[in-house]
Design a protein around this motif. Structure first.
Motif, short mmCIF file in Angstrom:
data_model
loop_
_atom_site.label_atom_id
_atom_site.label_comp_id
_atom_site.label_asym_id
_atom_site.label_seq_id
_atom_site.Cartn_x
_atom_site.Cartn_y
_atom_site.Cartn_z
N LYS A 1 0.93 4.05 -2.99
CA LYS A 1 0.74 5.49 -2.72
C LYS A 1 1.91 6.28 -3.28
O LYS A 1 1.72 7.33 -3.91
CB LYS A 1 0.59 5.72 -1.22
CG LYS A 1 0.34 7.16 -0.86
CD LYS A 1 0.14 7.34 0.63
CE LYS A 1 -0.08 8.81 0.93
NZ LYS A 1 -0.26 9.04 2.36
N PHE A 2 3.12 5.80 -3.08
CA PHE A 2 4.32 6.46 -3.59
C PHE A 2 4.25 6.60 -5.12
O PHE A 2 4.63 7.62 -5.68
CB PHE A 2 5.56 5.65 -3.18
CG PHE A 2 6.84 6.16 -3.76
CD1 PHE A 2 7.47 7.27 -3.22
CD2 PHE A 2 7.44 5.52 -4.83
CE1 PHE A 2 8.67 7.75 -3.75
CE2 PHE A 2 8.64 5.98 -5.36
CZ PHE A 2 9.25 7.10 -4.82
N LEU A 3 3.73 5.57 -5.78
CA LEU A 3 3.63 5.58 -7.24
C LEU A 3 2.33 6.22 -7.73
O LEU A 3 2.08 6.27 -8.93
CB LEU A 3 3.71 4.14 -7.77
CG LEU A 3 5.03 3.42 -7.53
CD1 LEU A 3 4.92 1.95 -7.93
CD2 LEU A 3 6.16 4.12 -8.28
N ASP A 4 1.52 6.71 -6.77
CA ASP A 4 0.24 7.33 -7.09
C ASP A 4 -0.62 6.36 -7.90
O ASP A 4 -1.21 6.70 -8.91
CB ASP A 4 0.43 8.64 -7.84
CG ASP A 4 -0.82 9.50 -7.81
OD1 ASP A 4 -1.64 9.35 -6.88
OD2 ASP A 4 -0.98 10.32 -8.74
N LYS A 5 -0.66 5.12 -7.40
CA LYS A 5 -1.38 4.04 -8.08
C LYS A 5 -2.44 3.49 -7.14
O LYS A 5 -2.15 3.15 -6.00
CB LYS A 5 -0.39 2.94 -8.47
CG LYS A 5 -0.98 1.69 -9.02
CD LYS A 5 -1.40 1.88 -10.44
CE LYS A 5 -1.88 0.54 -11.01
NZ LYS A 5 -2.74 0.68 -12.11
N GLU A 6 -3.67 3.41 -7.62
CA GLU A 6 -4.73 2.82 -6.83
C GLU A 6 -4.77 1.32 -7.09
O GLU A 6 -4.72 0.90 -8.25
CB GLU A 6 -6.09 3.44 -7.18
CG GLU A 6 -6.68 4.17 -6.02
CD GLU A 6 -8.04 4.75 -6.36
OE1 GLU A 6 -9.02 3.99 -6.29
OE2 GLU A 6 -8.07 5.95 -6.67
N LEU A 7 -4.84 0.55 -6.04
CA LEU A 7 -4.90 -0.90 -6.17
C LEU A 7 -6.22 -1.41 -5.64
O LEU A 7 -6.67 -0.99 -4.56
CB LEU A 7 -3.77 -1.58 -5.40
CG LEU A 7 -2.34 -1.28 -5.83
CD1 LEU A 7 -1.36 -1.97 -4.88
CD2 LEU A 7 -2.10 -1.73 -7.26
N GLU B 1 0.84 -1.22 0.00
CA GLU B 1 0.00 0.00 0.00
C GLU B 1 0.87 1.26 0.00
O GLU B 1 0.55 2.24 -0.68
CB GLU B 1 -0.95 -0.02 1.20
CG GLU B 1 -2.02 -1.09 1.06
CD GLU B 1 -2.82 -1.33 2.33
OE1 GLU B 1 -2.44 -0.82 3.42
OE2 GLU B 1 -3.84 -2.05 2.25
N ARG B 2 1.97 1.22 0.73
CA ARG B 2 2.88 2.37 0.76
C ARG B 2 3.51 2.62 -0.61
O ARG B 2 3.62 3.76 -1.07
CB ARG B 2 3.96 2.14 1.82
CG ARG B 2 4.82 3.35 2.07
CD ARG B 2 5.73 3.11 3.29
NE ARG B 2 7.04 3.59 2.95
CZ ARG B 2 8.17 2.94 3.15
NH1 ARG B 2 8.17 1.76 3.72
NH2 ARG B 2 9.31 3.46 2.79
N VAL B 3 3.93 1.56 -1.26
CA VAL B 3 4.53 1.68 -2.60
C VAL B 3 3.48 2.18 -3.59
O VAL B 3 3.78 3.03 -4.43
CB VAL B 3 5.16 0.35 -3.05
CG1 VAL B 3 5.58 0.41 -4.51
CG2 VAL B 3 6.35 0.00 -2.17
#
Length: 128
Positions: A42-48, A38-40
Motif C-alpha cells: 500500500k505504501f508503494l501503491d502496488k497491488e499484489l 500488505e502495508r508495504v
C-alpha cells in the motif's frame, strides 16, 4: 561499519511523517508478516495478487532469509571482516539477544539502560 547506530535511528525517526518513509519493526514482521507485506505494498501503491503475497511470504520466511548469502553478509567472511563460523542473521526471535545473554543479567541491564538513555526524549519506542 554501521555506527553511529542511534544517530541513524534518530535521523530517520525525524523523517517518520515524510511521505517517502515507512518504519517497519522486526517484531511486526514476526507477529504478522502478511500484514506487513500488505502495508508495504500500500505504501508503494502496488497491488499484489495472492500469488505475489505467497511468493513474498516464502522469500521472507526467516529460514529462507537466513540462508540467503546476500542478506547474511557472507561476503564479509571472504574479506576477513567476520568470523568464519556462525552467521550475521541469528535465530529470528523477538528478544533473542536477551535469551543469549541470560547468564549475564548485568550486561542485559546495561544494554537496556544504554538503549533507553540513547532514545530518551525521542518518542521512539521499540515494540516488544
Amino acid at each position: 561499519m554501521y555506527d553511529p547506530f542511534f544517530s541513524h535511528i534518530k535521523e530517520a525517526w525525524n523523517l517518520r511523517d515524510h511521505q517517502n518513509v515507512i518504519f517497519i519493526y522486526f517484531e511486526e514482521m514476526k507477529r504478522d508478516l502478511r500484514k506487513v507485506i500488505e502495508r508495504v505494498a500500500k505504501f508503494l501503491d502496488k497491488e499484489l495478487s495472492e500469488n505475489d503475497i505467497q511468493m513474498l511470504l516464502n522469500h521472507l520466511d526467516f529460514n529462507n532469509f537466513k540462508n540467503n548469502p546476500a542478506v547474511n553478509n557472507e561476503v564479509w567472511k571472504s574479506f576477513g571482516l567476520a568470523n568464519q563460523e556462525g552467521s550475521f542473521i541469528r535465530k529470528g526471535e523477538v528478544g533473542g539477544w536477551k535469551k543469549e545473554m541470560e547468564d549475564h543479567p548485568e550486561i542485559v541491564e546495561k544494554l537496556s539502560n544504554w538503549v533507553d538513555e540513547s532514545l530518551k526524549a525521542t518518542g521512539i519506542v521499540f515494540p516488544k
